[in-house]
Scaffold this motif. Structure first.
Motif, short mmCIF file in Angstrom:
data_model
loop_
_atom_site.label_atom_id
_atom_site.label_comp_id
_atom_site.label_asym_id
_atom_site.label_seq_id
_atom_site.Cartn_x
_atom_site.Cartn_y
_atom_site.Cartn_z
N ALA A 7 0.81 -1.22 0.00
CA ALA A 7 0.00 0.00 0.00
C ALA A 7 0.85 1.27 0.00
O ALA A 7 0.32 2.35 0.11
N GLU A 8 2.15 1.13 -0.17
CA GLU A 8 2.98 2.33 -0.27
C GLU A 8 2.78 2.93 -1.66
O GLU A 8 2.64 2.22 -2.64
N GLU A 9 2.77 4.23 -1.74
CA GLU A 9 2.54 4.88 -3.01
C GLU A 9 3.79 4.83 -3.88
O GLU A 9 4.90 4.99 -3.41
N GLU A 18 -0.40 8.03 -6.75
CA GLU A 18 -0.99 7.21 -5.70
C GLU A 18 -1.26 5.77 -6.13
O GLU A 18 -2.29 5.20 -5.80
N ARG A 20 -1.23 2.05 -5.74
CA ARG A 20 -1.18 1.23 -4.54
C ARG A 20 -1.52 -0.23 -4.85
O ARG A 20 -2.36 -0.50 -5.70
N THR A 22 -2.65 -3.52 -2.45
CA THR A 22 -3.05 -3.86 -1.10
C THR A 22 -3.61 -5.27 -1.04
O THR A 22 -4.48 -5.62 -1.86
N LEU A 32 -5.70 -3.20 -6.48
CA LEU A 32 -4.83 -2.18 -7.04
C LEU A 32 -5.63 -0.91 -7.31
O LEU A 32 -6.80 -1.00 -7.72
N SER A 33 -5.03 0.23 -7.07
CA SER A 33 -5.72 1.49 -7.33
C SER A 33 -4.69 2.56 -7.70
O SER A 33 -3.52 2.46 -7.35
N TRP A 34 -5.16 3.58 -8.42
CA TRP A 34 -4.32 4.70 -8.79
C TRP A 34 -5.20 5.87 -9.19
O TRP A 34 -6.40 5.73 -9.41
N VAL A 108 5.60 -1.56 -6.73
CA VAL A 108 5.09 -1.74 -5.37
C VAL A 108 5.02 -3.24 -5.13
O VAL A 108 4.40 -3.96 -5.92
N VAL A 110 3.99 -6.57 -2.75
CA VAL A 110 3.02 -6.95 -1.73
C VAL A 110 2.93 -8.47 -1.70
O VAL A 110 3.12 -9.14 -2.71
#
Length: 113
Positions: A7-9, A18, A20, A22, A32-34, A108, A110
């Protein structure tokens, strides 16, 4: 390949911010999001996954077309092996091409639940 905490940007790439990754509550799934704050373009966002930082493959469920009325995007990578560490990166693609190191966000890493 330097993993970062979940979840680190990641750094901005082509207007992507942004980014991420998670772990989801469901086993074998990563959310995943941005956000996108760049210029409008004709093409898609591509999210790629790697288990070793060298071989990257597009996550088909996360290839999304640019929508001028939308600044936030999200998808999920499912069917992953629990306990395995995955790295993700994203880029803007106007020709359906894969990301390159210079066009992609910082990766990123995870661990899949």
């Amino acid at each position: 390949w330097q993993p970062v905490r979940a979840a680190e940007e990641a750094q901005s790439s082509g207007g992507i911010t942004e980014f991420r990754a998670t772990p989801a509550r469901l086993r074998g799934r990563i959310e995943l999001s941005w956000k996108y704050a760049g210029k409008p373009f004709s093409g898609s966002f591509v999210v790629e996954r790697s288990t070793n930082g060298g071989a990257w493959r597009a996550v088909s469920a996360c290839v999304q077309p640019f929508d001028e009325g939308n600044e936030s995007y999200a998808c999920a990578d499912a069917g992953l092996t629990s306990g395995t560490r995955y790295a993700y990166r994203a880029c803007v693609s106007s020709r359906g091409a894969n990301c390159t190191k210079s066009s992609a966000t910082k990766s990123v890493a995870v661990k899949a639940p």
